[in-house]
Design a protein around this motif. Structure first.
Motif, PDB file in Angstrom:
ATOM      1  N   ALA A  16       0.815  -1.220   0.000  1.00 23.41           N
ATOM      2  CA  ALA A  16       0.000   0.000   0.000  1.00 23.41           C
ATOM      3  C   ALA A  16       0.844   1.264   0.000  1.00 23.41           C
ATOM      4  O   ALA A  16       0.398   2.302  -0.490  1.00 23.41           O
ATOM      5  N   ASN A  17       2.048   1.192   0.564  1.00 24.14           N
ATOM      6  CA  ASN A  17       2.807   2.426   0.825  1.00 24.14           C
ATOM      7  C   ASN A  17       4.045   2.639  -0.026  1.00 24.14           C
ATOM      8  O   ASN A  17       4.494   3.771  -0.178  1.00 24.14           O
ATOM      9  N   TYR A  18       4.639   1.572  -0.532  1.00 27.80           N
ATOM     10  CA  TYR A  18       5.960   1.718  -1.154  1.00 27.80           C
ATOM     11  C   TYR A  18       6.022   1.110  -2.552  1.00 27.80           C
ATOM     12  O   TYR A  18       7.087   0.709  -3.000  1.00 27.80           O
ATOM     13  N   GLU A  19       4.863   0.997  -3.191  1.00 29.67           N
ATOM     14  CA  GLU A  19       4.883   0.411  -4.537  1.00 29.67           C
ATOM     15  C   GLU A  19       4.230   1.375  -5.531  1.00 29.67           C
ATOM     16  O   GLU A  19       3.509   0.966  -6.440  1.00 29.67           O
ATOM     17  N   SER A  20       4.474   2.673  -5.315  1.00 32.43           N
ATOM     18  CA  SER A  20       4.051   3.722  -6.261  1.00 32.43           C
ATOM     19  C   SER A  20       2.549   3.753  -6.530  1.00 32.43           C
ATOM     20  O   SER A  20       2.131   4.157  -7.613  1.00 32.43           O
ATOM     21  N   GLY A  21       1.763   3.320  -5.575  1.00 43.12           N
ATOM     22  CA  GLY A  21       0.309   3.313  -5.784  1.00 43.12           C
ATOM     23  C   GLY A  21      -0.119   2.278  -6.811  1.00 43.12           C
ATOM     24  O   GLY A  21      -1.182   2.383  -7.428  1.00 43.12           O
ATOM     25  N   ALA A  22       0.700   1.245  -6.994  1.00 45.56           N
ATOM     26  CA  ALA A  22       0.460   0.260  -8.062  1.00 45.56           C
ATOM     27  C   ALA A  22      -0.882  -0.476  -7.982  1.00 45.56           C
ATOM     28  O   ALA A  22      -1.478  -0.730  -9.034  1.00 45.56           O
ATOM     29  N   PRO A  23      -1.414  -0.813  -6.788  1.00 41.43           N
ATOM     30  CA  PRO A  23      -2.704  -1.522  -6.816  1.00 41.43           C
ATOM     31  C   PRO A  23      -3.774  -0.728  -7.574  1.00 41.43           C
ATOM     32  O   PRO A  23      -4.536  -1.291  -8.366  1.00 41.43           O
ATOM     33  N   ALA A  24      -3.779   0.615  -7.359  1.00 40.74           N
ATOM     34  CA  ALA A  24      -4.769   1.452  -8.047  1.00 40.74           C
ATOM     35  C   ALA A  24      -4.455   1.567  -9.535  1.00 40.74           C
ATOM     36  O   ALA A  24      -5.343   1.472 -10.384  1.00 40.74           O
ATOM     37  N   ILE A  25      -3.179   1.740  -9.843  1.00 32.93           N
ATOM     38  CA  ILE A  25      -2.815   2.009 -11.243  1.00 32.93           C
ATOM     39  C   ILE A  25      -2.895   0.751 -12.099  1.00 32.93           C
ATOM     40  O   ILE A  25      -3.435   0.757 -13.199  1.00 32.93           O
TER      41      ILE A  25
END
Ligand SMILES: Cc1ncc(COP(=O)(O)O)c(C=O)c1O
Length: 344
Positions: free
Chosen positions: A87-96
């Motif tokens: 959630a915090n350190y993957e550049s907002g990847a789940p949303a993108i």
């Protein structure tokens, strides 16, 4: 004097034995499933974890996001601790990448239990994102390098499955947890629909991670890997480092844990340092610097001048040191001396 690299276990360099294994790896085109070394690694790790299949990936971020993709549909939400890497350190990847939102909960040392999550699953209502996935981390990173007990995993993942959620484990440092807690990786894996493991942290590989799960889950993740640009060709050269690490670098993690405890004990004797020795379980050590001395960034700069590298993290006075394959016990003692000299 040598530099003592305590920023992260991601700084490890391949050993001579590992390089030799890489040089002699048999390779093929992995994108079409023809790299024998990648295939061997995937089969071995799936078997170790008691799962049907595995897929090799470039990084922990990639294998986590392949896991999110494979477990969710666009518009779903996942549940995660507020320190969670996904959630915090993957550049907002789940949303993108997957169109998935993250709902965060404050657990204990990065670990979630049923009482943090009960009644938090959204009911079927057009106002809400469907709650689909529970993501846990073992060991926790920003949570303090702590491991879950098998009892807690059984309880919290059992609750998730009873409530029709899927479960994903960010096991970037799962072998640190296994060595420290004394459990088998398969006993952890059986609670999860997908598990991501990093080879490029404590295990000392130059790169590479793996996602493990059922055939169906891994087939979806394989498609995600391709669309994320992570399907490689002669990846066996790198996969050979992972096979080597599984043979040579798992049991030795106990040395990193002993070094972390030694370093923590040394730090605890410095009056400007606040540290909870009981919280040091694996290779990550967190401590606070007394504000009257200065900030965490001041510490980082001062000790770097004397050859000790560490990270300031999450806030103005918190720091992290990390022990690993390329840090010897002598270097730990050297670092303690530097801390003693600098932090008075
Ligand atoms: C807990 C955890 N998960 C995932 C990752 C991501 O790994 P990578 O840096 O290979 O993308 C990290 C990296 O530090 C991590 O600590």
């Amino acid at each position: 004097m040598s530099t003592v690299e305590l920023r992260s276990d991601t700084f490890t360099k391949p050993t001579a034995g590992m390089l030799e294994a890489m040089m002699s790896a048999e390779v093929g085109d992995d994108m079409i499933g023809e790299d024998p070394t990648v295939n061997k690694l995937e089969a071995r790790v799936a078997d170790m974890l008691g799962k049907e299949a595995a897929v090799y990936a470039c990084s922990g971020t990639q294998s986590n996001q392949m896991g999110v993709w494979a477990n969710c549909e666009r518009g779903d939400e996942l549940l995660i601790d507020s320190t969670g890497h996904i959630a915090n350190y993957e550049s907002g990847a789940p949303a993108i990448l997957s169109g998935v939102s993250c709902r965060q909960f404050q657990g204990e040392f990065g670990r979630l239990d049923v009482h943090h999550l009960e009644n938090q699953i959204r009911r079927d209502d057009i106002h809400y994102a469907p709650t689909k996935l529970l993501c846990l981390e073992n060991t926790t990173n920003l949570g303090g390098g702590r491991s879950y007990s098998l009892e807690q995993l059984e309880r919290v993942c059992g609750w998730a499955h009873e409530n029709h959620l899927r479960t994903h484990l960010d096991g970037a440092r799962i072998f640190n947890a296994c060595v420290s807690a004394g459990y088998d990786v398969a006993d952890v894996a059986r609670h999860f629909d997908s598990i991501s493991i990093c080879f490029s942290k404590g295990l000392g590989c130059p790169m590479g991670s793996i996602l493990v799960g059922s055939k169906e889950t891994i087939q979806k993740a394989r498609r995600a890997r391709k669309l994320m640009g992570g399907a490689l060709r002669q990846a066996g050269i790198i996969a050979a480092s992972a096979l080597y690490a599984l043979d040579h670098h798992v049991e030795r993690l106990a040395e990193d844990h002993a070094n972390a405890k030694r370093l923590a004990a040394g730090l605890s004797e410095i009056s400007t340092v606040e540290i909870d020795l009981k919280a040091v379980e694996t290779n990550l050590v967190f401590f606070n610097i007394d504000p009257s001395w200065g900030t965490a960034v001041d510490v980082e700069q001062r000790v770097a001048e004397k050859g000790v590298k560490l990270y300031s993290v999450g806030g103005t006075h918190k720091l992290r040191v990390c022990t690993h394959l390329n840090v010897t016990t002598e270097q730990i003692d050297q670092a303690i001396k530097v801390f003693q000299e600098c932090l008075v």
